[in-house]
Design a protein around this motif. Structure first.
Motif, PDB file in Angstrom:
ATOM      1  N   PHE A  28       2.100 -57.667  30.211  1.00 16.71           N
ATOM      2  CA  PHE A  28       3.445 -57.099  30.394  1.00 16.71           C
ATOM      3  C   PHE A  28       4.180 -57.900  31.456  1.00 16.71           C
ATOM      4  O   PHE A  28       3.565 -58.446  32.382  1.00 16.71           O
ATOM      5  N   SER A  29       5.484 -57.924  31.312  1.00 11.75           N
ATOM      6  CA  SER A  29       6.300 -58.647  32.281  1.00 11.75           C
ATOM      7  C   SER A  29       6.286 -57.914  33.626  1.00 11.75           C
ATOM      8  O   SER A  29       6.423 -56.691  33.679  1.00 11.75           O
ATOM      9  N   HIS A  30       6.069 -58.667  34.680  1.00 10.93           N
ATOM     10  CA  HIS A  30       6.103 -58.073  36.023  1.00 10.93           C
ATOM     11  C   HIS A  30       7.377 -58.472  36.761  1.00 10.93           C
ATOM     12  O   HIS A  30       7.482 -58.323  37.973  1.00 10.93           O
ATOM     13  N   LYS A  31       8.328 -59.011  35.969  1.00 10.12           N
ATOM     14  CA  LYS A  31       9.645 -59.293  36.536  1.00 10.12           C
ATOM     15  C   LYS A  31      10.512 -58.047  36.348  1.00 10.12           C
ATOM     16  O   LYS A  31      10.178 -57.151  35.595  1.00 10.12           O
ATOM     17  N   GLY A  32      11.638 -58.018  36.991  1.00 13.46           N
ATOM     18  CA  GLY A  32      12.528 -56.875  36.837  1.00 13.46           C
ATOM     19  C   GLY A  32      12.109 -55.689  37.694  1.00 13.46           C
ATOM     20  O   GLY A  32      11.415 -55.841  38.705  1.00 13.46           O
ATOM     21  N   ARG A  33      12.482 -54.501  37.250  1.00 14.96           N
ATOM     22  CA  ARG A  33      12.252 -53.309  38.077  1.00 14.96           C
ATOM     23  C   ARG A  33      10.781 -52.923  38.139  1.00 14.96           C
ATOM     24  O   ARG A  33      10.028 -53.064  37.182  1.00 14.96           O
ATOM     25  N   LYS A  34      10.400 -52.403  39.322  1.00 15.53           N
ATOM     26  CA  LYS A  34       9.072 -51.821  39.503  1.00 15.53           C
ATOM     27  C   LYS A  34       9.242 -50.441  40.117  1.00 15.53           C
ATOM     28  O   LYS A  34      10.189 -50.195  40.859  1.00 15.53           O
ATOM     29  N   PHE A  35       8.305 -49.568  39.806  1.00 17.51           N
ATOM     30  CA  PHE A  35       8.410 -48.186  40.286  1.00 17.51           C
ATOM     31  C   PHE A  35       7.158 -47.825  41.091  1.00 17.51           C
ATOM     32  O   PHE A  35       6.035 -48.159  40.711  1.00 17.51           O
ATOM     33  N   LEU A  36       7.390 -47.116  42.197  1.00 17.73           N
ATOM     34  CA  LEU A  36       6.266 -46.670  43.023  1.00 17.73           C
ATOM     35  C   LEU A  36       5.592 -45.475  42.344  1.00 17.73           C
ATOM     36  O   LEU A  36       6.165 -44.392  42.248  1.00 17.73           O
ATOM     37  N   ILE A  37       4.373 -45.679  41.888  1.00 16.88           N
ATOM     38  CA  ILE A  37       3.632 -44.642  41.170  1.00 16.88           C
ATOM     39  C   ILE A  37       2.570 -43.993  42.070  1.00 16.88           C
ATOM     40  O   ILE A  37       2.333 -42.796  42.005  1.00 16.88           O
ATOM     41  N   PHE A  38       1.950 -44.814  42.914  1.00 15.90           N
ATOM     42  CA  PHE A  38       0.872 -44.304  43.770  1.00 15.90           C
ATOM     43  C   PHE A  38       1.239 -44.512  45.242  1.00 15.90           C
ATOM     44  O   PHE A  38       1.224 -45.654  45.734  1.00 15.90           O
ATOM     45  N   PRO A  39       1.566 -43.432  45.964  1.00 17.55           N
ATOM     46  CA  PRO A  39       1.868 -43.549  47.404  1.00 17.55           C
ATOM     47  C   PRO A  39       0.674 -44.101  48.169  1.00 17.55           C
ATOM     48  O   PRO A  39      -0.467 -44.072  47.680  1.00 17.55           O
ATOM     49  N   LYS A  40       0.932 -44.559  49.394  1.00 15.94           N
ATOM     50  CA  LYS A  40      -0.107 -45.221  50.179  1.00 15.94           C
ATOM     51  C   LYS A  40      -1.331 -44.346  50.389  1.00 15.94           C
ATOM     52  O   LYS A  40      -2.465 -44.806  50.255  1.00 15.94           O
ATOM     53  N   TRP A  41      -1.149 -43.051  50.673  1.00 18.22           N
ATOM     54  CA  TRP A  41      -2.301 -42.201  50.969  1.00 18.22           C
ATOM     55  C   TRP A  41      -3.185 -42.005  49.733  1.00 18.22           C
ATOM     56  O   TRP A  41      -4.409 -41.904  49.842  1.00 18.22           O
ATOM     57  N   GLN A  42      -2.559 -42.017  48.554  1.00 16.05           N
ATOM     58  CA  GLN A  42      -3.363 -41.909  47.329  1.00 16.05           C
ATOM     59  C   GLN A  42      -4.181 -43.178  47.103  1.00 16.05           C
ATOM     60  O   GLN A  42      -5.325 -43.125  46.656  1.00 16.05           O
ATOM     61  N   ARG A  43      -3.570 -44.333  47.422  1.00 18.55           N
ATOM     62  CA  ARG A  43      -4.295 -45.594  47.269  1.00 18.55           C
ATOM     63  C   ARG A  43      -5.475 -45.666  48.243  1.00 18.55           C
ATOM     64  O   ARG A  43      -6.552 -46.159  47.888  1.00 18.55           O
ATOM     65  N   ILE A  44      -5.286 -45.163  49.462  1.00 18.83           N
ATOM     66  CA  ILE A  44      -6.376 -45.179  50.445  1.00 18.83           C
ATOM     67  C   ILE A  44      -7.541 -44.329  49.960  1.00 18.83           C
ATOM     68  O   ILE A  44      -8.703 -44.748  49.994  1.00 18.83           O
ATOM     69  N   VAL A  45      -7.223 -43.120  49.464  1.00 19.52           N
ATOM     70  CA  VAL A  45      -8.273 -42.231  48.948  1.00 19.52           C
ATOM     71  C   VAL A  45      -8.998 -42.893  47.783  1.00 19.52           C
ATOM     72  O   VAL A  45     -10.241 -42.877  47.691  1.00 19.52           O
ATOM     73  N   HIS A  46      -8.210 -43.492  46.881  1.00 21.54           N
ATOM     74  CA  HIS A  46      -8.807 -44.156  45.714  1.00 21.54           C
ATOM     75  C   HIS A  46      -9.759 -45.264  46.139  1.00 21.54           C
ATOM     76  O   HIS A  46     -10.864 -45.405  45.602  1.00 21.54           O
ATOM     77  N   TRP A  47      -9.358 -46.101  47.133  1.00 19.55           N
ATOM     78  CA  TRP A  47     -10.186 -47.243  47.523  1.00 19.55           C
ATOM     79  C   TRP A  47     -11.424 -46.804  48.298  1.00 19.55           C
ATOM     80  O   TRP A  47     -12.446 -47.506  48.281  1.00 19.55           O
ATOM     81  N   ILE A  48     -11.351 -45.672  48.978  1.00 18.01           N
ATOM     82  CA  ILE A  48     -12.572 -45.140  49.615  1.00 18.01           C
ATOM     83  C   ILE A  48     -13.585 -44.768  48.537  1.00 18.01           C
ATOM     84  O   ILE A  48     -14.780 -45.094  48.626  1.00 18.01           O
TER      85      ILE A  48
END
Length: 310
Positions: free
Chosen positions: A89-109
């Motif tokens: 998929f194209s990664h140019k153009g608009r991007k949307f924040l789907i996972f806030p930082k705290w969710q990413r931290i929990v996921h990576w733990i």
């Protein structure tokens, strides 16, 4: 409960053939455990019912089944990769924040926990082929650390995505077309924030992960307060049930973990970036999460989500 347990494993041995005698030196040992006390003597007559069956299942099924997962699942995905290839998929153009930082931290733990748990789990299962001894004891320590990391992330991870993981009618359509992964055609796939495959992974972890933590804890302490159970059962039988439950769930979870890795790293180019930056491209959302994309457009929150990625 014992009757059900006995019937279950009796059926396995009928399928597999003759049950060999259990070796006494295979009995679990742990200094200070109640297993060393008079209960061990009391439990010995029952070994003919459960002990031999337990050892047989352990000896004849565990290693071949885990080997099948270790080799079979990656081979199946390698076949998929070379036949259908990754989705791009194209990664140019608009991007949307789907996972806030705290969710990413929990996921990576949780992810770090799995990175520790899975390889060390295989080392423990095939310990004798790696020479046993200190390296395997070290692997067990890393396995325990992985379990602690997973336990830390477990409750927040289950809570933060609970609502988004509830089944919806379009999940059946996603399953019917296998998420479009058996097609090279780029088309809209019915999924909200999480697709049906991700929901299967989540609910497996929701129930299976909790049981893995419980049975892993029982195996770690080896002695359980039986007064909490309203049945007559020996400590050694609790451990046997815990081991078999732990291993059976591990088979399912490891297979799905490999699937999760393949989807994140290979099946969808750039998918892992969403768990690093928290953002997904408009092109990817529009095609792989079409219902979610239409939802954020209709609710006019797309610009707010877009701001989160600038």
């Amino acid at each position: 409960m014992k009757k059900i347990y006995f019937l279950l494993f009796s059926s396995l041995t009928i399928f597999a053939g003759e049950v060999p005698l259990a070796s006494p030196n295979l009995a679990p040992t742990h200094p200070g455990s109640q297993l060393y006390k008079e209960e061990m003597i009391e439990a010995i007559p029952f070994w003919n019912k459960f002990g031999e069956l337990f050892v047989y299942v352990q000896t004849h099924y565990t290693k071949p089944l885990f080997l099948a997962i270790l080799i079979g699942v990656p081979l199946a995905f390698a076949f998929h990769y070379f036949v259908w290839g990754p989705k791009k998929f194209s990664h140019k153009g608009r991007k949307f924040l789907i996972f806030p930082k705290w969710q990413r931290i929990v996921h990576w733990i949780a992810a770090l926990g799995f990175i520790f748990l899975v390889p060390t789990g295989f080392l423990i299962i095939y310990a004798k082929y790696f020479g046993g001894g200190e390296p395997i004891r070290f692997a067990r320590t890393i396995h325990d650390i992985g379990a602690i990391l997973f336990a830390i992330a477990f409750i927040p991870m289950m809570l933060m995505w609970f609502k988004d993981m509830l089944p919806k009618s379009w999940d059946l359509k996603w399953l019917g077309m296998l998420g479009g992964y058996l097609s090279k055609e780029k088309k809209e796939i019915p999924a909200h924030k999480f697709n049906a495959g991700q929901k299967m992974w989540y609910w497996t972890i929701f129930f299976g992960g909790a049981l893995m933590l419980l049975t892993g804890f029982l195996l770690y302490i080896q002695t359980f307060d039986k007064s909490l159970l309203n049945v007559k059962i020996f400590q050694i039988d609790i451990l046997r049930i815990a081991i078999l439950t732990h291993l059976a769930l591990a088979l399912i979870i490891v297979a799905l973990f490999f699937t999760h890795l393949y989807m994140s790293l290979f099946a969808i180019k750039g998918a892992v970036d969403s768990m690093i930056s928290g953002c997904k491209s408009e092109d990817e959302l529009k095609h792989l999460h079409s219902i979610f994309y239409k939802d954020i457009i209709n609710k006019k929150i797309d610009k707010k989500l877009e701001e989160g990625c600038k």
